[in-house]
Design a protein around this motif. Structure first.
Motif, PDB file in Angstrom:
ATOM      1  N   HIS A 166     -11.707  -3.419  -5.175  1.00 39.39           N
ATOM      2  CA  HIS A 166     -11.435  -2.885  -3.840  1.00 39.39           C
ATOM      3  C   HIS A 166     -10.347  -3.714  -3.164  1.00 39.39           C
ATOM      4  O   HIS A 166     -10.355  -4.945  -3.229  1.00 39.39           O
ATOM      5  CB  HIS A 166     -12.689  -2.913  -2.971  1.00 39.39           C
ATOM      6  N   PHE A 167      -9.440  -3.037  -2.500  1.00 44.67           N
ATOM      7  CA  PHE A 167      -8.362  -3.755  -1.836  1.00 44.67           C
ATOM      8  C   PHE A 167      -8.874  -4.619  -0.687  1.00 44.67           C
ATOM      9  O   PHE A 167      -8.292  -5.669  -0.393  1.00 44.67           O
ATOM     10  CB  PHE A 167      -7.297  -2.777  -1.342  1.00 44.67           C
ATOM     11  N   ALA A 183      -8.474  -2.248   4.453  1.00 47.48           N
ATOM     12  CA  ALA A 183      -7.915  -1.374   3.423  1.00 47.48           C
ATOM     13  C   ALA A 183      -8.162   0.074   3.822  1.00 47.48           C
ATOM     14  O   ALA A 183      -9.230   0.404   4.340  1.00 47.48           O
ATOM     15  CB  ALA A 183      -8.547  -1.668   2.066  1.00 47.48           C
ATOM     16  N   ALA A 199      -3.890  -3.246   3.857  1.00 49.03           N
ATOM     17  CA  ALA A 199      -3.549  -2.734   2.528  1.00 49.03           C
ATOM     18  C   ALA A 199      -3.776  -1.241   2.649  1.00 49.03           C
ATOM     19  O   ALA A 199      -4.910  -0.759   2.528  1.00 49.03           O
ATOM     20  CB  ALA A 199      -4.430  -3.353   1.455  1.00 49.03           C
ATOM     21  N   GLU A 200      -2.730  -0.488   2.922  1.00 53.55           N
ATOM     22  CA  GLU A 200      -2.904   0.925   3.252  1.00 53.55           C
ATOM     23  C   GLU A 200      -2.245   1.839   2.225  1.00 53.55           C
ATOM     24  O   GLU A 200      -1.342   1.449   1.501  1.00 53.55           O
ATOM     25  CB  GLU A 200      -2.372   1.221   4.651  1.00 53.55           C
ATOM     26  N   THR A 208      -4.069   3.388  -0.219  1.00 55.36           N
ATOM     27  CA  THR A 208      -4.675   3.142  -1.537  1.00 55.36           C
ATOM     28  C   THR A 208      -4.926   4.427  -2.319  1.00 55.36           C
ATOM     29  O   THR A 208      -5.064   4.379  -3.544  1.00 55.36           O
ATOM     30  CB  THR A 208      -5.989   2.362  -1.388  1.00 55.36           C
ATOM     31  N   ASN A 209      -5.009   5.547  -1.626  1.00 53.83           N
ATOM     32  CA  ASN A 209      -5.238   6.823  -2.318  1.00 53.83           C
ATOM     33  C   ASN A 209      -3.959   7.609  -2.572  1.00 53.83           C
ATOM     34  O   ASN A 209      -3.999   8.673  -3.220  1.00 53.83           O
ATOM     35  CB  ASN A 209      -6.200   7.703  -1.511  1.00 53.83           C
ATOM     36  N   ALA A 230      -0.900   0.812  -6.928  1.00 56.44           N
ATOM     37  CA  ALA A 230      -1.475  -0.465  -6.513  1.00 56.44           C
ATOM     38  C   ALA A 230      -0.390  -1.464  -6.144  1.00 56.44           C
ATOM     39  O   ALA A 230      -0.510  -2.212  -5.161  1.00 56.44           O
ATOM     40  CB  ALA A 230      -2.357  -1.025  -7.622  1.00 56.44           C
ATOM     41  N   VAL A 258       0.974  -0.565  -2.706  1.00 57.06           N
ATOM     42  CA  VAL A 258       0.019  -0.909  -1.651  1.00 57.06           C
ATOM     43  C   VAL A 258       0.103  -2.402  -1.329  1.00 57.06           C
ATOM     44  O   VAL A 258       0.096  -2.810  -0.166  1.00 57.06           O
ATOM     45  CB  VAL A 258      -1.416  -0.553  -2.081  1.00 57.06           C
ATOM     46  N   TRP A 259       0.214  -3.203  -2.364  1.00 58.34           N
ATOM     47  CA  TRP A 259       0.131  -4.665  -2.203  1.00 58.34           C
ATOM     48  C   TRP A 259       1.470  -5.314  -1.859  1.00 58.34           C
ATOM     49  O   TRP A 259       1.526  -6.486  -1.484  1.00 58.34           O
ATOM     50  CB  TRP A 259      -0.412  -5.282  -3.478  1.00 58.34           C
TER      51      TRP A 259
END
Length: 213
Positions: free
Chosen positions: A17-18, A145, A184-185, A187-188, A192, A195-196
């Motif tokens: 999980h972020f 997140a 961290a937005e 994610t869907n 990855a 996001v990071w």
């Protein structure tokens, strides 16, 4: 600096999980900055958090107000709630780790706030409105997140109720000096890596402000 990490991720042991990765990044920076210290960590989904229900906090508060004796179960609920409040007030740096659930905080996080947003403890009522009592250099940092992106100034931006709610409760109601957020937005919707990409720099800047460097 006494720091309390409040982890509101239901699946807090899953490091994919972020939100959990955000906590790990914070802890890495913390250990580098304060090698002889360790923050307290409260995993909300690993504890029974008293709730505002007729057989829990409502019963306790009503009996306390009336001066009636608590049952054994009610006394345990009161003790747990008091311990949460005491722990919260003893830490001048509060870190909230959370996913965004339906645009808001997780249900257990709301339960937690119901145990710390207490009149005459963290705020007080006056004739001209409520006044925060947490004014002695208290700061809060939200590590959040989210599946969607809430910083594009589009239809999602005003729906990020979690950030608005927490900032109002901590700063305006309880009197915290500052509120900051590391996100961290997407994610869907993003990879990855995407996001990071901005997270380490976000964390570096927020960490410096959080501890007044």
């Amino acid at each position: 600096m006494k720091t309390l990490i409040i982890n509101a991720q239901p699946d807090f042991l899953n490091d994919t999980h972020f939100s959990v990765r955000l906590q790990q990044l914070f802890l890495k920076q913390f250990s580098e900055r304060f090698p002889n210290e360790a923050p307290a960590i409260l995993n909300l989904y690993d504890h029974e958090i008293p709730r505002i229900e007729t057989e829990q906090l409502l019963a306790v508060w009503n009996k306390q107000q009336a001066g009636d004796e608590l049952t054994v179960d009610e006394a345990k609920i009161a003790e747990t709630s008091n311990q949460l409040l005491s722990q919260f007030k003893a830490h001048h740096r509060i870190v909230i780790v959370s996913p965004l659930h339906n645009f808001n905080v997780t249900s257990r996080m709301k339960d937690y706030i119901d145990n710390i947003l207490i009149a005459r403890e963290t705020f007080k009522y006056t004739e001209t409105g409520s006044v925060g009592l947490m004014t002695d250099d208290y700061k809060v940092l939200l590590l959040q997140a989210s599946g969607s992106i809430y910083t594009n100034q589009d239809r999602y931006t005003p729906l990020e109720f979690s950030r608005f709610y927490l900032e109002k409760m901590f700063v305006e109601m309880m009197g915290f000096d500052s509120f900051d957020i590391v996100r961290a937005e997407g994610t869907n919707v993003l990879s990855a890596d995407a996001v990071w990409q901005s997270v380490p720099q976000q964390m570096k800047l927020a960490f410096s402000q959080f501890y007044g460097e």
